[in-house]
Design an enzyme around this catalytic site. Structure first.
Site, PDB file in Angstrom:
ATOM      1  N   HIS A   1      -3.673 -23.440   9.664  1.00  0.00           N
ATOM      2  CA  HIS A   1      -3.372 -24.210   8.449  1.00  0.00           C
ATOM      3  C   HIS A   1      -4.044 -25.582   8.486  1.00  0.00           C
ATOM      4  O   HIS A   1      -4.756 -25.971   7.542  1.00  0.00           O
ATOM      5  CB  HIS A   1      -1.844 -24.361   8.346  1.00  0.00           C
ATOM      6  CG  HIS A   1      -1.373 -25.136   7.158  1.00  0.00           C
ATOM      7  ND1 HIS A   1      -0.863 -24.542   6.026  1.00  0.00           N
ATOM      8  CD2 HIS A   1      -1.320 -26.481   6.914  1.00  0.00           C
ATOM      9  CE1 HIS A   1      -0.529 -25.466   5.142  1.00  0.00           C
ATOM     10  NE2 HIS A   1      -0.793 -26.655   5.659  1.00  0.00           N
ATOM     11  N   GLU A   2      -3.828 -26.316   9.562  1.00  0.00           N
ATOM     12  CA  GLU A   2      -4.383 -27.670   9.650  1.00  0.00           C
ATOM     13  C   GLU A   2      -5.904 -27.649   9.750  1.00  0.00           C
ATOM     14  O   GLU A   2      -6.583 -28.550   9.245  1.00  0.00           O
ATOM     15  CB  GLU A   2      -3.767 -28.424  10.827  1.00  0.00           C
ATOM     16  CG  GLU A   2      -2.249 -28.594  10.757  1.00  0.00           C
ATOM     17  CD  GLU A   2      -1.771 -29.266   9.480  1.00  0.00           C
ATOM     18  OE1 GLU A   2      -2.568 -29.972   8.831  1.00  0.00           O
ATOM     19  OE2 GLU A   2      -0.601 -29.070   9.117  1.00  0.00           O
TER      20      GLU A   2
END
Length: 611
Positions: free
Chosen positions: A389-390
C-alpha cells in the site's frame, strides 16, 4: 516481560536514510535561514502582479522555491520527530519548521488575492503571451474557480497567521496519542506479561485466543477512557476550526469547503454514504458468517479481526514480504518494478516499531527527495499488504515528481488512495492465484474481506460520523465527549447489524482516530478503493492500453482535477457504479467463503466417519 525496543536497538538497515534529505543539520539551518530571507524578498512583489506576464511568472517561481524548501525542511523535522516523539530536540525542530511554514504562507498570502484582482481576460492574455507561464494554467484555473471564497490580501494574511493556532488540537492529540498515553501490561497466549502498544494491539486482536483479544481490547480503551474529556475537547476544537474556516470563506458548510479543494461536490460524498447504506446487507451477511464460523453465542467487536481460518497461521518476516510484493506487482511492468526495487533497497523505509515512534504507516517525501515510508512492521499478513500500500503512494509520488513541474506535482488525497489500493488488490489477486491450499485461499479471501470492511464500510462510517458531528456543531450544539460517543455508538449499531454486540468500549473509539483531525479525508479511502478495484480488474483482464493509461495517471500528479484524472482510466466516480460494483464483489466473496467453509466442514466430517 517483552518490551518495545528503543530506537538505538533497531538495526540500521531497517531505518530510513534520512541523511538523504540533509547530510547534517547545519544544512537544514542554512535552508531555514534562506527561507526566511526569501519570505522577506517575496514581499517586494506586492501590488505588482498585474503589471505583466513576466512579473507574474517571476513571483510564482519564487513562491515555488519557498514552498519547495519549506516542505523539505518540514519533512526532515517531522520525520525526525516521528522516529521518537519523546525526543525534545526534534519536537523543537518540528515546532520551528511548523512556525516557518506559517511565516512562508503569510509572506505569500498576497499572491492569490492579487491574481484574482486581475480580470479573466487579462489573465488569459498573460497565458497566451508567455509560454513559460502556461505550466501554471491549472493552478490559475483552480484559484479563479474558487474566486468567491478567496479573501482580501490582508484577510488572507490573517488566515495564514491563524494556521499555526488552528493545528493546535491536532498537535495536542498527536502528543497525547504517541508520547503521553500509557497502556497496561496484559498476558499473551502463553501467559507471559507483555506491554500493550498500539503496534502490537493489532496482533493481539487477531489472536485465536478470545481471552487475549478481549483483554487487549479492554486494556487499550481503558487508557483512552482516562483521557475521555480531554480528547473530546481536542476533537471539538478541531471541528470548530473547520467551521470557522468554512464560514470565513463563505461556504455553506465545512463539508462543502473541504470537498471544494478537489472540485468535488457534496453529492459525491453523500452518494457514497447512500450507496453503502443500500448495500449493508452484504456486511451483515459477513458478520453472520463470522459469528457462525467462530461458534460464539455473541459476536463482539473484539471478535472482528481474528482470522476465520483458525488452523492457518502465518508469520511473514520483512525480507520475505519484500519478495512477495515484488512478485505480486509484476503486472505493473518492468519500469514500475525497477523503481520499486530501488525503494526497497535504498533507505526509503523505516520498518520496525520502537519506543516513541509514531504509530501506523505513511508514505511521504518532498519534490526534491525520494519518497519515504514509515512502517511499524510486525510480521503479520496485514503488514505485507501495508508495505504494498505505502509503496503505491511512493511510486505515485516518484512518477509525479519526475514528470510534472513543482506546481503540478502534488496530487490530491482524493486520487492518492487509488495507487496504494491498486497495489494491494494486485497483491491479493496474485496470492490467491498462486495458492494451492484451500485454507490459505480461505485466509486470503478473509483478509480481502477485512481489508474491504476496513476501507469501504468502516471509512464510510467514519465519513458519516464526521458529517454528523460537523452538522450538529453548525446547528449550534455543544460537541461534548458524550455526544460524540452517542453518535458513534448508533452508527456502529446501524453499520454492523443485529449479529454484532457493540461493546461499551466502542463508544469512545472516536477518541483514538487521528484522521478525524483532517476532516472529511477518510471518505477518499472508500472512493479510492472502489476506483482501484475497477482499475485492477482492467489490468488483470488485459484491457487494451490500461497499463499505459494507469501509468500516465500516476505521472499526471495534480495537473488536473481528480475526477477528470480518474476518468482517463475509464472510472467515473460521479456515478454510483464503481462503488456498487466493488460492493457486489464483496458480497460475492462472502458467498464464496461461506461455501468454502461448508466444503471444508463436510470434508472434515467425512474423514471423521471414515476414521
Amino acid at each position: 516481560m517483552s518490551k518495545a525496543k528503543t530506537r538505538k536497538e533497531i538495526d540500521e538497515k531497517y531505518k530510513w536514510d534520512i541523511e538523504d534529505i540533509y547530510v547534517n543539520e547545519n544544512l537544514w539551518e542554512e535552508d531555514f535561514n534562506q527561507v526566511k530571507e526569501l519570505a522577506q524578498q517575496i514581499q517586494s512583489y506586492k501590488n505588482t502582479l498585474k503589471n505583466s506576464a513576466e512579473q507574474l511568472l517571476e513571483v510564482l517561481r519564487l513562491s515555488d522555491e519557498i514552498d519547495r524548501k519549506t516542505s523539505k525542511l518540514f519533512l526532515y523535522a517531522k520525520m525526525r520527530r516521528d522516529e521518537d516523539n519523546t525526543n525534545d530536540k526534534y519536537k523543537t525542530l518540528f515546532d520551528r519548521a511548523e512556525g516557518l511554514t506559517v511565516l512562508a504562507k503569510s509572506a505569500s498570502a498576497f499572491i492569490v488575492p492579487e491574481i484574482l484582482s486581475i480580470s479573466d481576460e487579462q489573465l488569459q492574455k498573460f497565458l497566451n503571451d508567455n509560454d513559460d507561464l502556461k505550466i501554471y494554467s491549472h493552478f490559475i484555473d483552480t484559484i479563479t474557480r474558487q474566486k468567491e471564497h478567496i479573501l482580501s490580501p490582508e484577510e488572507e494574511k490573517l488566515m495564514a497567521m491563524v494556521a499555526e493556532i488552528a493545528t493546535s488540537s491536532s498537535n495536542i492529540f498527536t502528543m497525547l496519542n504517541n508520547a503521553d498515553i500509557k497502556f497496561p501490561v496484559i498476558k499473551d497466549e502463553e501467559g507471559n506479561d507483555v506491554e500493550l502498544t498500539k503496534g502490537n494491539f493489532g496482533r493481539f486482536m487477531e489472536s485465536s485466543d478470545r481471552r487475549v483479544r478481549k483483554d487487549a481490547f479492554k486494556a487499550l480503551y481503558s487508557s483512552y477512557n482516562k483521557l475521555f474529556n480531554t480528547l473530546g475537547t481536542t476533537l471539538s476544537s478541531s471541528v470548530k476550526t473547520n467551521i470557522f474556516y468554512s464560514k470565513a470563506r463563505k461556504y455553506n458548510s465545512a463539508l462543502e469547503a473541504s470537498l471544494d479543494q478537489d472540485n468535488v461536490t457534496v453529492d459525491v460524498y453523500e452518494n457514497l454514504i447512500k450507496t453503502v447504506h443500500n448495500n449493508l446487507h452484504h456486511l451483515h451477511r459477513y458478520m453472520n458468517l463470522r459469528k457462525k464460523v467462530l461458534e460464539v453465542d455473541e459476536l463482539h467487536i473484539y471478535d472482528l479481526y481474528t482470522p476465520l481460518v483458525k488452523e492457518y497461521k502465518v508469520k511473514i518476516p520483512y525480507e520475505k514480504a519484500k519478495e512477495i510484493v515484488l512478485a505480486g506487482l509484476q503486472p505493473l511492468g518492468d519500469d514500475y518494478l525497477n523503481i520499486l526495487k530501488q525503494g526497497l533497497d535504498s533507505g526509503w523505509i523505516d520498518v520496525y516499531e520502537n519506543v516513541g515512534k509514531t504509530s501506523g504507516a505513511y508514505s511521504w517525501g518532498s519534490y526534491d527527495t525520494h519518497p519515504y515510508i514509515l512502517l511499524n512492521y510486525d510480521d503479520k499478513l496485514n503488514d505485507v499488504f501495508t508495505l504494498a500500500h505505502e509503496l503505491g503512494h511512493s511510486l505515485h509520488s516518484y512518477y509525479s515528481n519526475r514528470n510534472q513541474p513543482f506546481v503540478n506535482s502534488q496530487y490530491t488525497i482524493f486520487v492518492a488512495e487509488v495507487a496504494s489500493t491498486v497495489n494491494e488488490l494486485l497483491l491479493s489477486d496474485y496470492m490467491l492465484k498462486n495458492s494451492t491450499d484451500i485454507k490459505e485461499k480461505m485466509n486470503l479471501i478473509n483478509h480481502y474481506l477485512e481489508q474491504f470492511r476496513g476501507t469501504v464500510f468502516r471509512q464510510t462510517m467514519f465519513a458519516e460520523f464526521e458529517k454528523l458531528m460537523h452538522e450538529r456543531a453548525e446547528k449550534g450544539e455543544a460537541i461534548t465527549s458524550e455526544l460524540l460517543s452517542n453518535i458513534y455508538n448508533e452508527l456502529n449499531k446501524f453499520y454492523f447489524g443485529p449479529d454484532v454486540v457493540i461493546d461499551d468500549e466502542v463508544r469512545i473509539e472516536w477518541s483514538r482516530i487521528p484522521h478525524f483531525y483532517s476532516a472529511f479525508y477518510v471518505y477518499k479511502y472508500a472512493t479510492g478503493f472502489s476506483a482501484a478495484s475497477a482499475i485492477k480488474q482492467k489490468i488483470i483482464e488485459g484491457e487494451p492500453n490500461i497499463l499505459r493509461d494507469y501509468i500516465n495517471f500516476l505521472k499526471a500528479g495534480g495537473s488536473d482535477y481528480p475526477l477528470n484524472l480518474l476518468k482517463n482510466t475509464g472510472v467515473d466516480l460521479t456515478t454510483p457504479e464503481p462503488i456498487e460494483l466493488a460492493l457486489e464483489q464483496f458480497g460475492n466473496l462472502v458467498e464464496e467463503l461461506d461455501e468454502m467453509f461448508i466444503k471444508v466442514d463436510s470434508a472434515a466430517k467425512s474423514n471423521y466417519k471414515q476414521a
